[in-house]
Design a protein around this motif. Structure first.
Motif, short mmCIF file in Angstrom:
data_model
loop_
_atom_site.label_atom_id
_atom_site.label_comp_id
_atom_site.label_asym_id
_atom_site.label_seq_id
_atom_site.Cartn_x
_atom_site.Cartn_y
_atom_site.Cartn_z
N HIS A 78 0.85 -1.19 0.00
CA HIS A 78 0.00 0.00 0.00
C HIS A 78 0.88 1.23 0.00
CE1 HIS A 78 -3.47 2.52 0.65
NE2 HIS A 78 -2.73 3.20 1.51
N PRO A 79 0.74 2.14 -0.89
CA PRO A 79 -0.18 2.09 -2.00
C PRO A 79 0.33 1.14 -3.10
CG PRO A 79 1.09 4.10 -2.12
CD PRO A 79 1.50 3.40 -0.85
N ALA A 80 -0.56 0.60 -3.89
CA ALA A 80 -0.19 -0.37 -4.93
C ALA A 80 0.27 0.30 -6.21
CB ALA A 80 -1.39 -1.28 -5.22
N LYS A 81 0.17 1.61 -6.30
CA LYS A 81 0.66 2.35 -7.46
C LYS A 81 1.18 3.69 -6.96
CE LYS A 81 -3.88 4.23 -8.48
NZ LYS A 81 -4.92 4.42 -9.44
N GLN A 82 1.93 4.38 -7.81
CA GLN A 82 2.47 5.68 -7.41
C GLN A 82 1.33 6.60 -6.98
OE1 GLN A 82 5.71 7.41 -9.73
NE2 GLN A 82 4.53 9.29 -9.80
N THR A 83 1.50 7.22 -5.81
CA THR A 83 0.45 8.02 -5.21
C THR A 83 1.00 9.38 -4.79
OG1 THR A 83 -0.61 6.01 -4.38
CG2 THR A 83 -1.23 8.07 -3.31
N SER A 84 0.28 10.43 -5.11
CA SER A 84 0.65 11.77 -4.65
C SER A 84 0.24 11.91 -3.19
CB SER A 84 -0.06 12.84 -5.48
OG SER A 84 0.37 12.77 -6.81
N ILE A 85 1.12 12.54 -2.42
CA ILE A 85 0.88 12.69 -0.99
C ILE A 85 1.26 14.09 -0.55
CG2 ILE A 85 1.06 10.28 -0.33
CD1 ILE A 85 3.99 10.73 0.21
N GLN A 86 0.81 14.46 0.62
CA GLN A 86 1.13 15.75 1.22
C GLN A 86 1.87 15.51 2.53
OE1 GLN A 86 0.20 18.43 -0.60
NE2 GLN A 86 1.35 19.77 0.76
N LYS A 138 11.85 3.28 -10.07
CA LYS A 138 10.88 2.78 -11.05
C LYS A 138 10.60 1.33 -10.71
CE LYS A 138 12.14 5.98 -14.67
NZ LYS A 138 11.22 7.01 -14.54
N ILE A 139 9.31 1.02 -10.59
CA ILE A 139 8.86 -0.33 -10.26
C ILE A 139 8.66 -1.09 -11.57
CG2 ILE A 139 7.04 -1.70 -9.17
CD1 ILE A 139 8.52 0.00 -7.14
N ASN A 140 9.21 -2.29 -11.66
CA ASN A 140 8.99 -3.15 -12.82
C ASN A 140 7.74 -3.98 -12.56
OD1 ASN A 140 9.00 -4.91 -14.93
ND2 ASN A 140 11.02 -5.73 -14.55
N GLN A 141 6.67 -3.67 -13.25
CA GLN A 141 5.39 -4.34 -13.02
C GLN A 141 5.36 -5.75 -13.56
OE1 GLN A 141 3.26 -3.05 -11.03
NE2 GLN A 141 4.10 -0.99 -10.95
N GLU A 142 6.33 -6.14 -14.40
CA GLU A 142 6.31 -7.47 -15.02
C GLU A 142 6.65 -8.58 -14.05
OE1 GLU A 142 8.69 -7.48 -18.54
OE2 GLU A 142 7.78 -5.63 -19.27
N ASN A 143 7.43 -8.28 -13.01
CA ASN A 143 7.85 -9.33 -12.07
C ASN A 143 6.77 -9.65 -11.08
OD1 ASN A 143 10.41 -9.72 -13.15
ND2 ASN A 143 11.27 -8.06 -11.95
#
Length: 143
Positions: A78-86, A138-143
């Motif tokens: 969590h989060p499962a994708k790049q997320t903007s935060i404050q 950078k997250i490699n989503q293929e693995n």
């Protein structure tokens, strides 16, 4: 500076109306950094704790990478994708993954680069990180 969303499970943190509350654990550090910026002295924090991999990039603050993917039960991602935060008055992004791996980091005088390594996989590393890329990892989503 962890990018942790307040889960309501015993987390104690103050909130500001109208904003997402991330980083409940690190509010003291954020306050200290706002008064005495670490950015000119430190380029990268590397730590291990959360039983997962996570990176946090905050405007005008050192990058943070948390590596906790090396042999214990992994936490959910969590989060499962790049997320903007404050983070207080500063904006940032957080992302991570939950895959077994360890990280190698090469450092020279002016830059650094690293990668997560999973010895059982011959494909691309689960993530690559560098002081010269944006976002920092950078997250490699293929693995």
């Amino acid at each position: 500076m962890y990018g942790i969303k307040n889960s309501g499970k015993g987390a104690s943190c103050t909130t500001t109306k109208g904003t997402k509350t991330y980083s409940c654990i690190s509010q003291t550090l954020q306050t200290a950094d706002a008064k005495h910026s670490l950015s000119s002295l430190i380029n990268l924090f590397v730590s291990g704790h959360m039983h997962r991999f996570q990176y946090t990039s905050i405007t005008h603050s050192p990058e943070q990478i948390v590596v906790g993917t090396g042999g214990v039960s992994l936490a959910s991602n969590h989060p499962a994708k790049q997320t903007s935060i404050q983070f207080g008055k500063q904006s940032g992004i957080v992302n991570g993954l939950s895959r077994f791996a360890y990280m190698t980091i090469d450092i020279d005088e002016n830059s650094w680069k690293g990668k997560l390594v999973n010895p059982t996989q011959s494909r691309q590393p689960p993530a690559t990180c560098s002081s010269s890329q944006s976002p920092v990892c950078k997250i490699n989503q293929e693995n």
